[in-house]
Design an enzyme around this catalytic site. Sequence first.
Site, mmCIF file in Angstrom:
data_model
loop_
_atom_site.group_PDB
_atom_site.id
_atom_site.type_symbol
_atom_site.label_atom_id
_atom_site.label_comp_id
_atom_site.label_asym_id
_atom_site.label_seq_id
_atom_site.Cartn_x
_atom_site.Cartn_y
_atom_site.Cartn_z
ATOM 1 N N SER A 142 -5.680 3.670 4.524
ATOM 2 C CA SER A 142 -5.262 2.863 3.375
ATOM 3 C C SER A 142 -6.462 2.320 2.596
ATOM 4 O O SER A 142 -6.525 1.133 2.270
ATOM 5 C CB SER A 142 -4.369 1.713 3.836
ATOM 6 O OG SER A 142 -3.540 1.269 2.785
ATOM 7 N N LYS A 144 0.171 3.868 -2.674
ATOM 8 C CA LYS A 144 -0.794 4.964 -2.562
ATOM 9 C C LYS A 144 -0.109 6.334 -2.467
ATOM 10 O O LYS A 144 -0.723 7.355 -2.776
ATOM 11 C CB LYS A 144 -1.710 4.739 -1.365
ATOM 12 C CG LYS A 144 -2.610 3.506 -1.491
ATOM 13 C CD LYS A 144 -3.472 3.328 -0.251
ATOM 14 C CE LYS A 144 -4.444 2.166 -0.404
ATOM 15 N NZ LYS A 144 -3.800 0.846 -0.354
ATOM 16 N N SER A 183 0.790 -1.234 0.000
ATOM 17 C CA SER A 183 0.000 0.000 0.000
ATOM 18 C C SER A 183 0.820 1.282 0.000
ATOM 19 O O SER A 183 0.260 2.368 -0.118
ATOM 20 C CB SER A 183 -0.961 0.006 1.193
ATOM 21 O OG SER A 183 -2.044 -0.862 0.941
#
Length: 507
Positions: A337, A156, A153
């Site tokens: 997230s 991102k 993640s």
Amino acid sequence: MADETDDGAQTGASAAPDAPEPTPAVEQTPRGGILTSVRSFAKRHRLGLGIAAGVVAFALLGTGAVLAGTSIATPVAPVAAPTPTATPTPTPTVDPARPRPAVLAAPAHVRSCSVAELAADGRLGSMQAQVRNAATGEVLYDRGGGTPSRTASVMKVLTTAAALDVLGPDFRAATTVVKGAEPGSVVLVGGGDLTLSRTPSGTRTVYPGAAHLDDLAAQVRAAWNADPQNPPLTKLILDSSLFGGPEWHDSWDTVERDEGYMSQITALQVDGDRNNPGAETSTRSSDPIGRAGDAFASELGGIQTIERGTAPGGTQQLGQVVSPTVAELVDKALIVSDNSVAEMLARLVAIHTGAGNSFDAINAGVLQGLAAYGVDTAGIHIVDGSGLSDFNAVPPSYLTQLFVKIEAREGNLGPLRDGLPIAGGPRGSLSYSDRFTGDASVADGNVFAKTGWIETGYTLSGIIHAQDGAVLTFAIYALDDVDDSAKQAIDALTAGFFRCGDNLSNL
């Protein structure tokens, strides 16, 4: 003069080799009368002629020595004194065979704070990491920092940075309703807003500031009823054509959907397709477009038919609602997230850059957005906006450089800096009870970073305000054979970076 000397020598030799007579005294005569006196003397003393000749020769030699340069010697021209000239300063030359001493460099800063033991923790699996001094740009620590690898993640960070540049922090995605081509029909056109909610207006969902279907339905009913020529409203057409291609990437594990971490990616859906609009983690469906259509039809009332299609061009708009701003969506994507929001932003970036509207267009779109920050993107490959794919590839070195820009709030990066989770809270994925515990809690309040987790890796990347006052940027990847305990090993290593600060050793 030389010839006269030779003749006199021969005469003297034949005269009296045994005992020559005494030579009478010679009267001094004036200059020029020497020969006359000698001749007179010789007449009177013939027997001593040889001796006389020798005397004459001797006298002539002596006189010549005295009178040299006058009447006897050939005159010699005087020699002029040399004109003094300036002596040039000699140019120093270097003997190429003689080595010259090198210029001494300033003594290097020898860093002595080691994290070797923390980095050797087996829970980190195949570890890659890099740490950079944000003020100087100097890399303090590097373990495979130039190798592109999966980010989980942490991807991102790239997605939101690109969205802030391409879309801008104030951009909002719109969901509209237009009049259909058939009498009694309307078209619900998805604008990519995955946060649109089916809950009543005023209800707080997981997406603060989200638009609500009941508001949109009220606008449509008012506009429809305002024209008496309109027949009863009976048909709803659902247009989700803004996003193209598959709704689910083939590299994603469907467990992400089934356990409530990711929705299918469609331009029309509500509440991120959650079963429970108020729960961050909630099971998603396999038909987000259908769920949205059913919810809107219920709000409109009187709908007898729902079908898929596209809106006709140039038709009347009956209503519109908009999403939270990109700045607010960035916060959501980072703090908890949120995978669906990250995919929404990545797809909108691809569309607005002209790269396309499918998963295949995300790489080109996001890289175009990142170009504005001036960090070399060589080696980066982006499969999705959320980081769920194992096939994403970003080197840790890219992140440490991008976070220098984020810390400085360059361009529109301020919302990204503000949206980073903080070790120890007060909110976000680094405030959870299993993060920065024990000895690692020394760094609470001083680590601002994005977390990442997929089945094959755990990651953390961001900014450290170190104990010595230095500002560091860092990225840690714990990959391959790892489990949930990798999070604690990552936190311990990050705390080690915090303690060392600019004294961090690369050994």
